[in-house]
Each structure stands twice: as C-alpha cells, then as structure tokens.
Motif scaffolding. Structure first.
Motif, mmCIF file in Angstrom:
data_model
loop_
_atom_site.group_PDB
_atom_site.id
_atom_site.type_symbol
_atom_site.label_atom_id
_atom_site.label_comp_id
_atom_site.label_asym_id
_atom_site.label_seq_id
_atom_site.Cartn_x
_atom_site.Cartn_y
_atom_site.Cartn_z
ATOM 1 N N LEU A 239 0.821 -1.209 0.000
ATOM 2 C CA LEU A 239 0.000 0.000 0.000
ATOM 3 C C LEU A 239 0.856 1.262 0.000
ATOM 4 N N LEU A 240 1.962 1.249 0.746
ATOM 5 C CA LEU A 240 2.867 2.391 0.739
ATOM 6 C C LEU A 240 3.428 2.644 -0.657
ATOM 7 N N ALA A 241 3.860 1.582 -1.325
ATOM 8 C CA ALA A 241 4.451 1.733 -2.656
ATOM 9 C C ALA A 241 3.418 2.190 -3.676
ATOM 10 N N VAL A 242 2.174 1.708 -3.561
ATOM 11 C CA VAL A 242 1.111 2.168 -4.460
ATOM 12 C C VAL A 242 0.872 3.665 -4.260
ATOM 13 N N SER A 243 0.849 4.103 -3.012
ATOM 14 C CA SER A 243 0.657 5.518 -2.735
ATOM 15 C C SER A 243 1.801 6.340 -3.318
ATOM 16 N N ALA A 244 3.023 5.840 -3.195
ATOM 17 C CA ALA A 244 4.171 6.540 -3.777
ATOM 18 C C ALA A 244 4.046 6.642 -5.288
ATOM 19 N N ALA A 245 3.553 5.586 -5.926
ATOM 20 C CA ALA A 245 3.346 5.617 -7.380
ATOM 21 C C ALA A 245 2.341 6.711 -7.756
ATOM 22 N N GLY A 246 1.312 6.891 -6.927
ATOM 23 C CA GLY A 246 0.364 7.970 -7.165
ATOM 24 C C GLY A 246 1.019 9.330 -7.066
ATOM 25 N N GLY A 247 1.887 9.516 -6.075
ATOM 26 C CA GLY A 247 2.595 10.782 -5.930
ATOM 27 C C GLY A 247 3.513 11.074 -7.096
ATOM 28 N N ILE A 248 4.211 10.055 -7.577
ATOM 29 C CA ILE A 248 5.110 10.224 -8.723
ATOM 30 C C ILE A 248 4.325 10.610 -9.970
ATOM 31 N N THR A 249 3.176 9.973 -10.169
ATOM 32 C CA THR A 249 2.316 10.326 -11.303
ATOM 33 C C THR A 249 1.799 11.746 -11.181
ATOM 34 N N LEU A 250 1.411 12.129 -9.980
ATOM 35 C CA LEU A 250 0.875 13.465 -9.741
ATOM 36 C C LEU A 250 1.889 14.539 -10.123
ATOM 37 N N ALA A 251 3.148 14.316 -9.796
ATOM 38 C CA ALA A 251 4.178 15.316 -10.087
ATOM 39 C C ALA A 251 4.298 15.612 -11.578
ATOM 40 N N SER A 252 3.994 14.632 -12.417
ATOM 41 C CA SER A 252 4.141 14.793 -13.871
ATOM 42 C C SER A 252 2.827 15.035 -14.587
ATOM 43 N N SER A 253 1.714 15.050 -13.867
ATOM 44 C CA SER A 253 0.405 15.164 -14.510
ATOM 45 C C SER A 253 0.210 16.546 -15.121
ATOM 46 N N ARG A 254 -0.379 16.555 -16.297
ATOM 47 C CA ARG A 254 -0.630 17.815 -16.991
ATOM 48 C C ARG A 254 -2.044 17.878 -17.566
ATOM 49 N N ASP A 255 -2.969 17.130 -17.022
ATOM 50 C CA ASP A 255 -4.383 17.294 -17.343
ATOM 51 C C ASP A 255 -5.207 16.927 -16.115
ATOM 52 N N LEU A 256 -6.459 17.342 -16.111
ATOM 53 C CA LEU A 256 -7.291 17.170 -14.922
ATOM 54 C C LEU A 256 -7.545 15.712 -14.583
ATOM 55 N N ILE A 257 -7.732 14.878 -15.608
ATOM 56 C CA ILE A 257 -8.035 13.463 -15.341
ATOM 57 C C ILE A 257 -6.838 12.774 -14.711
ATOM 58 N N THR A 258 -5.660 12.951 -15.323
ATOM 59 C CA THR A 258 -4.456 12.335 -14.767
ATOM 60 C C THR A 258 -4.200 12.831 -13.352
ATOM 61 N N LEU A 259 -4.399 14.119 -13.121
ATOM 62 C CA LEU A 259 -4.136 14.690 -11.804
ATOM 63 C C LEU A 259 -5.068 14.100 -10.750
ATOM 64 N N ILE A 260 -6.358 14.031 -11.047
ATOM 65 C CA ILE A 260 -7.313 13.536 -10.048
ATOM 66 C C ILE A 260 -7.113 12.039 -9.793
#
Length: 463
Positions: free
Chosen positions: A100-121
């Motif tokens: 669960l920790l690693a999945v949450s980290a993957a979400g944070g890494i994706t968030l840092a690079s997101s450039r549209d509303l769907i990817t960000l949310i």
C-alpha cells in the motif's frame, strides 16, 4: 489506426514504483528489503531524468498528459525518499502494508508529472486511497480515524470532480495547456463555480481550512509512521495538485477567481491552525494543528493572484508556494520521524522533557525540525521557506504578507515551548530506534539549510 507513441523512459520512476508494489505484495519476509531497494531505484531514476532534457508523453495534438521535467522529477524523487523514510521507521510490517505504501508513492510520482485534470485527479486518488487502510490500525480509535478520513476524503474528491467537470464544460478540454486560454473566453459564472469546487476539494488533501478537521483526529490516532506519511508525502501531494491546477490550468484564464478562493482558504487556515496549536498539550496534536497553518502559508503566494500585480507573474507565485511546500514537508518528516524513533505514540508535550539528554540523536533532529517550522535559524530550511513567500508577497499582496508574518509570530509561542521542553525539561526516558533513518532525515534537513538554492532551483516554475 496509428498507435500513440509512449516515452517509456519518462515513465521509468513510475514503472519502478509500481513494480516495487507488486514485488512487495508477494515477497514475504523479503518484502521490506525489496521495497527499500525498489523505492531507492525509483528515486534514482527520477534524479537521472531530472538531469537530462524534458520528456513528454501521452500526446493529444500538441498537448501532453505526462511531463518529466526537472521540477516533476525532483518531486518524484522526493516522494520516493519520503516513502522510503516511512518504510524504514515502520519496523516489522506485513507485505500488504508495504504494498500500500508503494502504491501511494506511485500515485505521488504520477501526480508530479500530470498535466491534465483526469491524470491529476486519478493520481491524487491513487496517492490517497491506500491511506484509508493504513490509517485504520486495529482497535476502535484506528477504525474511527480510518472512517473519518474515508468519508471526508470521498466528499472532497466528489467536490473536486464536480469542479473539474464544470471547468471541462466551460473550456471543452481537460489538458492544462488548452484549459488556460479557453477559460479566458468562457462563461464567468461557470468558471468561478468550477474553480471554487475544484480548489476546495483539492485543498482537503492539504488540510486547509475549512476542510481541516480530519487532520488532527487522523494524525493523532494513526500509527506514527503513517502520521509521518500523511504529514509529509500526502500533504506534498495536496500542495502539488493545487499549484499545478492554478499555475498550468487557471492562472491565465481564471487568475482572479482562483486567487479569491485561495485567499479565503489561506487566511482561514493560518488563523484556525495557529489558534488550534496554541491550546494543544499533545505533541502530534500540536504538529497537526500547526500543519493547518502551514497549509495557509503554502496557499498564500497563490492567493496573490487575486490582485492585479499578483497576476502579472503567476510563475513566481507558483514557485514560492512550491518551494515552501518542499521545505515544509522535509521539516514535518524530520519532526515525525524523530518522534517515532523515541515513542510508540505522540504522547504529551511534557513527556518529552529533557529528551535531548535521553536520546541526543532523535532529539537533535526534532529540535532542528521544530525550530525550522518556526522559521528561525540555525534551522535555515524554515527561514528560507518563509523568505521565499514573503519576498513574493511583499511586492504582489502586502496584506497577505502581513497575515503570514502575524501567523509566524503566533507560531513562535508553541514551537519554542516544545523546543524548550525537549532541551531543558526533565523526565523523558527513551530507547532510540531507527537511528540510521532518523539521522539520514537530519542530514537532508542540514543539506536543505546549507544549500537552499538546490530546492529553490528545482521548484522554479519559470524554467
């Protein structure tokens, strides 16, 4: 049909974090070692990408949904490092916990690079959803905290989604690059409603008032390692989400509306957080309430968009907010990690009396973190954080600078009380744990204090 090309190198930190989660789930006794190695590799990959040219992928015409530039990859490395710290101070844990920790980290890494509303949310939810389980430790208190966090988070997510839907209907696109110019010509009422709902929902992740009440309860009743993650990585995710939406998506077309919403959130957070922290007698409670005030400091530079002079340079506002957020989460991580090293729960402030003599290593890191959160030297990370936002606010929104200074002065009362107790009090007994992890956190804080330019450089939004 021509298939869309994907830059797999840009996605390497995300691939490694996701692979770490999968391996941790099935690794049994080797789960912790696998998680530590995988997160370290993910962070190293992000640093490697940050040193190279900007990469973009998932294109629609000239718009991209995922960007791996210096800022995004620096933040990805920070997410990996914070998760690595939490894994290190968690002691013996089950495979599911590390998954669960690693999945949450993957979400944070994706968030840092997101450039549209769907990817960000989606990234914000990937960061947050595993925490519902991690917060709910066995027992009534853990279950209550988990349910509180779940209900509040779902409500905030629904609010943010409604706001995103309204902005999409106004602009006809979810990509930040297309959203910004389209909103300038869209229906004013629709843009204002969408902006308020989206920013209000995302501000929950940052524990900004009035969506703050979950934070003190959840942080006090969650296991301390998870409280560390909530106070650092999770809040960093909330800050990034708000800053990305404002800077990339709203500043050009809805700067005034966004600035007004953020001004209300910032002032309310600074006032509520400081008042709540002043009356606290428990250590985690003090850090939780003061964290609400710091959420207001993060939002303060963005609130300057409500003024004409503030809208002239939105990149400077975003840079100041992001720099403060990074300094803040480093200090919060240091404070919670050092507390975890000497206690199984937060306890009362007076129970830390004389901790500096009982456990010099963790107590030193705790003192540096607390003094830094107060914005005082020699913990210069906190000093530079305050300077970064005040320098911008002094020229863009002087009234907000006055609010920030007033809040910081109030904060001295409770931070210095805690520091004095740790340094001069009596009665604390401790058998320090996780020495390597806590000292590593202290070294990072020292590096941020001695070389703040590194943080200010990679958080610059003008590059």
């Amino acid at each position: 049909m021509e298939s869309q090309s994907i830059d797999h190198a840009a996605l390497l930190p995300l691939y490694l974090a996701a692979a770490t989660a999968a391996v941790a789930l099935f690794a049994g006794r080797a789960a912790k070692a696998a998680t530590m190695i995988g997160l370290a590799a993910s962070g190293a990959a992000a640093i490697w990408l940050a040193a190279g040219p900007t990469r973009r992928t998932f294109a629609v015409d000239d718009w991209f949904s995922f960007t791996a530039d210096e800022t995004a990859m620096g933040l990805a490395a920070l997410f990996a490092a914070l998760t690595l710290l939490v894994a290190a101070i968690s002691g013996r844990t089950e495979s599911e916990y590390l998954f669960l920790l690693a999945v949450s980290a993957a979400g944070g890494i994706t968030l840092a690079s997101s450039r549209d509303l769907i990817t960000l949310i989606v990234a914000v939810e990937t960061l947050t959803v595993p925490l519902y389980v991690l917060v709910a430790r066995p027992g009534r208190d853990g279950a209550e905290a988990g349910v509180t966090f779940l209900i509040a988070s779902i409500t905030a997510s629904a609010t943010a989604l409604m706001g995103a839907a309204l902005l999409y209907s106004a602009a006809g696109t979810v990509h930040f690059a297309g959203l910004a110019p389209a909103l300038a010509e869209a229906h004013t009422g629709l843009v204002a409603a969408g902006t308020a709902l989206l920013l209000g929902g995302l501000a929950f992740k940052l524990a900004a008032a009035p969506l703050h009440s979950w934070a003190p309860l959840v942080l006090e009743r969650a296991p301390l390692p998870i409280a560390t993650y909530l106070a650092s990585a999770s809040k960093l995710g909330g800050a990034i989400a708000v800053i990305w939406v404002v800077h990339f998506g709203l500043a050009a077309g809805a700067g005034a509306e966004a600035g007004l919403v953020l001004a209300v959130l910032a002032v309310a957070s600074i006032a509520v957080g400081n008042i709540g922290a002043l009356v606290q007698r428990r250590t985690v409670g003090l850090l939780a309430w003061s964290g609400i005030a710091h959420a207001g400091y993060v939002l303060a530079p963005l609130a300057a968009l409500s003024t004409a002079s503030g809208r002239e340079n939105p990149a400077a506002a975003a840079s100041a907010a992001l720099a403060y957020a990074v300094f803040f989460v480093l200090l919060e991580a240091g404070a919670f990690a050092s507390l975890t090293a000497v206690r199984d729960d937060g306890g009362r402030i007076d129970e830390l009396g004389g901790l500096w003599r009982a456990a010099p290593g963790p107590a030193t890191v705790l003192l540096i973190s607390v003094i830094g959160l107060a914005g005082l030297p020699p913990a210069l990370a906190g000093t530079f954080a305050k300077v970064a936002i005040l320098e911008w606010l002094a020229s863009a929104a002087l009234w907000m600078a006055i609010v920030v200074v007033a809040g910081a002065v109030v904060g001295l009362a409770y931070y210095l009380r805690l520091a004095r107790t740790v340094l001069l009090g009596e009665g604390a007994r401790a058998r320090p744990r996780f020495t390597v992890a806590v000292l590593a956190a202290g070294l990072v804080l020292a590096a941020a204090s001695l070389a703040p330019g590194l943080v200010l450089e990679f958080t610059s939004m003008s590059q």
